[in-house]
Motif scaffolding. Structure first.
Motif, PDB file in Angstrom:
ATOM      1  N   LEU A 244      22.466-108.182  38.208  1.00 21.27           N
ATOM      2  CA  LEU A 244      21.708-108.012  39.635  1.00 21.27           C
ATOM      3  C   LEU A 244      22.113-106.657  39.853  1.00 21.27           C
ATOM      4  O   LEU A 244      21.132-105.828  40.760  1.00 21.27           O
ATOM      5  N   ALA A 245      22.952-106.009  39.078  1.00 20.67           N
ATOM      6  CA  ALA A 245      23.307-104.513  39.268  1.00 20.67           C
ATOM      7  C   ALA A 245      22.377-103.063  38.876  1.00 20.67           C
ATOM      8  O   ALA A 245      21.798-102.791  39.649  1.00 20.67           O
ATOM      9  N   TRP A 246      22.147-104.032  37.609  1.00 27.75           N
ATOM     10  CA  TRP A 246      20.733-103.650  37.092  1.00 27.75           C
ATOM     11  C   TRP A 246      19.481-103.112  37.977  1.00 27.75           C
ATOM     12  O   TRP A 246      18.819-102.540  38.373  1.00 27.75           O
ATOM     13  N   ARG A 247      19.356-104.222  38.581  1.00 29.60           N
ATOM     14  CA  ARG A 247      18.095-104.258  39.242  1.00 29.60           C
ATOM     15  C   ARG A 247      18.252-103.872  40.600  1.00 29.60           C
ATOM     16  O   ARG A 247      16.618-103.544  40.740  1.00 29.60           O
ATOM     17  N   THR A 258      26.096 -94.503  39.540  1.00 32.29           N
ATOM     18  CA  THR A 258      26.700 -95.505  39.970  1.00 32.29           C
ATOM     19  C   THR A 258      26.357 -96.957  38.908  1.00 32.29           C
ATOM     20  O   THR A 258      27.492 -98.078  39.488  1.00 32.29           O
ATOM     21  N   LEU A 259      25.341 -97.487  38.693  1.00 38.36           N
ATOM     22  CA  LEU A 259      25.275 -98.259  37.613  1.00 38.36           C
ATOM     23  C   LEU A 259      26.934 -98.515  36.709  1.00 38.36           C
ATOM     24  O   LEU A 259      27.460 -99.661  36.589  1.00 38.36           O
ATOM     25  N   TYR A 260      26.446 -97.324  35.694  1.00 39.10           N
ATOM     26  CA  TYR A 260      27.307 -97.204  35.153  1.00 39.10           C
ATOM     27  C   TYR A 260      29.321 -97.835  35.539  1.00 39.10           C
ATOM     28  O   TYR A 260      30.354 -98.253  34.967  1.00 39.10           O
ATOM     29  N   LEU A 261      29.522 -96.990  37.194  1.00 38.12           N
ATOM     30  CA  LEU A 261      30.561 -97.361  37.788  1.00 38.12           C
ATOM     31  C   LEU A 261      30.680 -99.017  37.860  1.00 38.12           C
ATOM     32  O   LEU A 261      31.799 -99.598  37.779  1.00 38.12           O
TER      33      LEU A 261
END
Length: 528
Positions: A244-247, A258-261
């Protein structure tokens, strides 16, 4: 039971009040979809932003169902459901008063927690109905409550138009919708019902004991092997949030850093959950505690139920999202007619889910019921993969409704088993199984969104490519369902006391014989 269902006394009052609590939680959870067009117009949002809000609407439901399951086992369904319904008013009012896209996203993320309400009623209904009737009772709760999403779609546009006092869009001439009052109002209604629910239900019938785990921090298991199996099955719960975060990153909500966090936070969340499970089961792992055979349960049974909910409820959420466009594109229908036909899939919930529970009660084997319904679902999806513009439209509609029956009846039969696995941790088991339904939905929808790009090789996504992607999508769900059906038939075990008059542990916990008030071991003739 069927003849008593119309009454509003005793356990039937609890059933009716609880399914309506679930109805309102789903009504609130899905209150954006029928008003999305007006929200998009008012904020000048792009299609990708509206889809982002749809993703946010389910984002926190996965961890919320786990947490709600823990709270449920600790505090009981009465307090838990009441507080969740009261809480629903906060994100609804926040969303209704939002002034920018960021505020919409944050409030929608907060509202996704309300989608966890389903698991609460599973335990409430299980406390009031005996195992021999649990299938139909849970089916009515799930099926009638799940209709809240359709209720929102059917009523909110009309209410929104009424609250706009007949105002028209000056550019298109279409009726304007007062979406702010609609969404805020639905939250307020849910909160008021939460108060009503608190003062009108009880966690269990008089004389029964509400069984609780010693600790609700994590799921209690009864063997060392099951602990490591639990750790494995918890991975997808955090992993799907990573998807979901990747989407969200793909639609430009934030950047790579931010995605990595977020991914690091999800890894920490998994480790925290694992630590809590370790604390709960530390005596078992150290060898200081051993469970007697009568107190053991096999976590593999929970894992199979989690997978059944992936292929039935997960696929239902995915199909509901794509079915209108499927009919519109395949049969060249207008949006209104395609939407009405697609709605037949959701309408089947009213009868299919209770039907699945009823069949589970009557067939004499809950595991065989689960296997047969899941296999029927798989075959139905494989057949839907063959639907094309050469089909007779009424036949395609009948096939859709038949497939829908097996999907939703399968959901009913899943939760005819869940309360019978291990009663004192029913909330956590229901939370895990329910969360896997959302895992399946996100996984299916992610694959569905990527299929056209994959099949076109990154080229033009023509009508033929879209049709092929629909076929592959249905076939994928069909094969997954048949694999799970095989697991149900050969690996799922019949729960102990599936058709008993009383739940596991009731005699020992209450100190009463079944169906009487005579203490266990006492001769009735000794009572004067």
């Amino acid at each position: 039971m069927l003849t008593e269902l119309l009454s509003f006394r005793g356990r039937y009052k609890i059933l009716h009040m609880t399914w309506f609590a679930f109805f309102l939680s789903f009504f609130v959870w899905f209150n954006l979809a029928p008003l999305a067009t007006q929200v998009k117009a008012d904020f000048g949002l792009e299609v990708s932003q509206i889809r982002t809000l749809a993703i946010c609407n389910v984002a926190l439901t996965v961890p919320a169902r786990i947490i709600i399951g823990m709270l449920l086992d600790r505090f009981g369904p009465r307090i838990t459901y009441s507080l969740l319904l009261i809480y629903a008013a906060i994100p609804c009012i926040t969303f209704a008063s939002a002034q920018n896209f960021t505020q919409l996203v944050i409030s929608r993320l907060a509202l996704s927690i309300v989608g966890a309400g389903f698991v609460i009623g599973i335990r409430m209904v299980a406390e009031w109905f005996p195992p021999k009737e649990i299938g139909l009772a849970e089916g009515i709760y799930g099926g009638w409550g799940n209709f809240g999403s359709a209720g929102a779609a059917l009523t909110l546009p009309t209410i929104g138009a009424w609250l706009a006092f007949g105002a028209l869009n000056p550019q298109t001439g279409e009726a304007l919708l007062n979406w702010r009052l609609c969404i805020a109002g639905s939250g307020v209604v849910a909160a008021l019902y939460g108060i009503l629910y608190f003062f009108n239900v009880q966690d269990h019938p008089p004389g029964k004991v509400y069984q609780k785990p010693k600790s609700a921090r994590g799921l209690e298991v009864t063997s060392v092997g099951d602990f490591w199996f639990l750790m494995l099955m918890n991975l997808p719960l955090s992993g799907i949030l990573g998807v979901l975060a990747w989407r969200l990153k793909k639609v430009g909500l934030y950047g790579d850093n931010t995605l990595y966090l977020v991914w690091a936070g999800l890894a920490a969340l998994y480790l925290f959950q694992a630590y809590n499970c370790l604390v709960v089961n530390k005596d078992l792992l150290s060898g200081r505690k051993k469970y007697p055979p009568k107190d053991r349960y096999s976590f593999s049974q929970v894992a199979i139920l989690e997978l059944t909910y992936v292929v039935n409820f997960g696929s239902e959420l995915a199909v509901v999202s794509m079915l209108p466009a499927f009919y519109e594109g395949t049969f060249a229908l207008n949006k209104a007619l395609a939407g009405m036909i697609a709605a037949s899939y959701a309408f089947m919930n009213l009868a299919s889910r209770p039907g699945g529970g009823f069949i589970s009660d009557r067939l004499g084997s809950r595991k065989n019921t689960m296997a047969i319904l899941t296999a029927g679902m798989g075959i139905g999806y494989l057949m839907m993969g063959g639907v094309n513009d050469g089909w007779w439209l009424p036949l395609a509609i009948l096939l859709t409704m038949a497939c829908s029956f097996f999907v939703q009846a399968g959901e009913g039969s899943t939760f005819a088993i869940v309360p019978l696995v291990k009663r004192r941790v029913t909330g956590q088991i229901a939370g895990n199984v329910g969360a896997y339904g959302n895992v399946g939905a996100v996984a299916y929808l992610t694959i569905f969104s990527l299929l056209p790009e994959w099949l076109s090789g990154g080229g033009e996504q023509t009508a033929a490519v879209i049709a092929q992607s629909n076929t592959v999508f249905f076939q994928m769900m069909g094969v997954a369902a048949l694999i799970v059906a095989f697991m149900c038939w050969f690996l799922l075990k019949e729960p102990k006391g599936s058709f008993a008059e009383h739940h596991e542990g009731e005699e020992d916990e209450s100190g009463l014989n079944q169906g009487s008030e005579i203490p266990v071991g006492m001769n009735p003739n000794d009572i004067i």
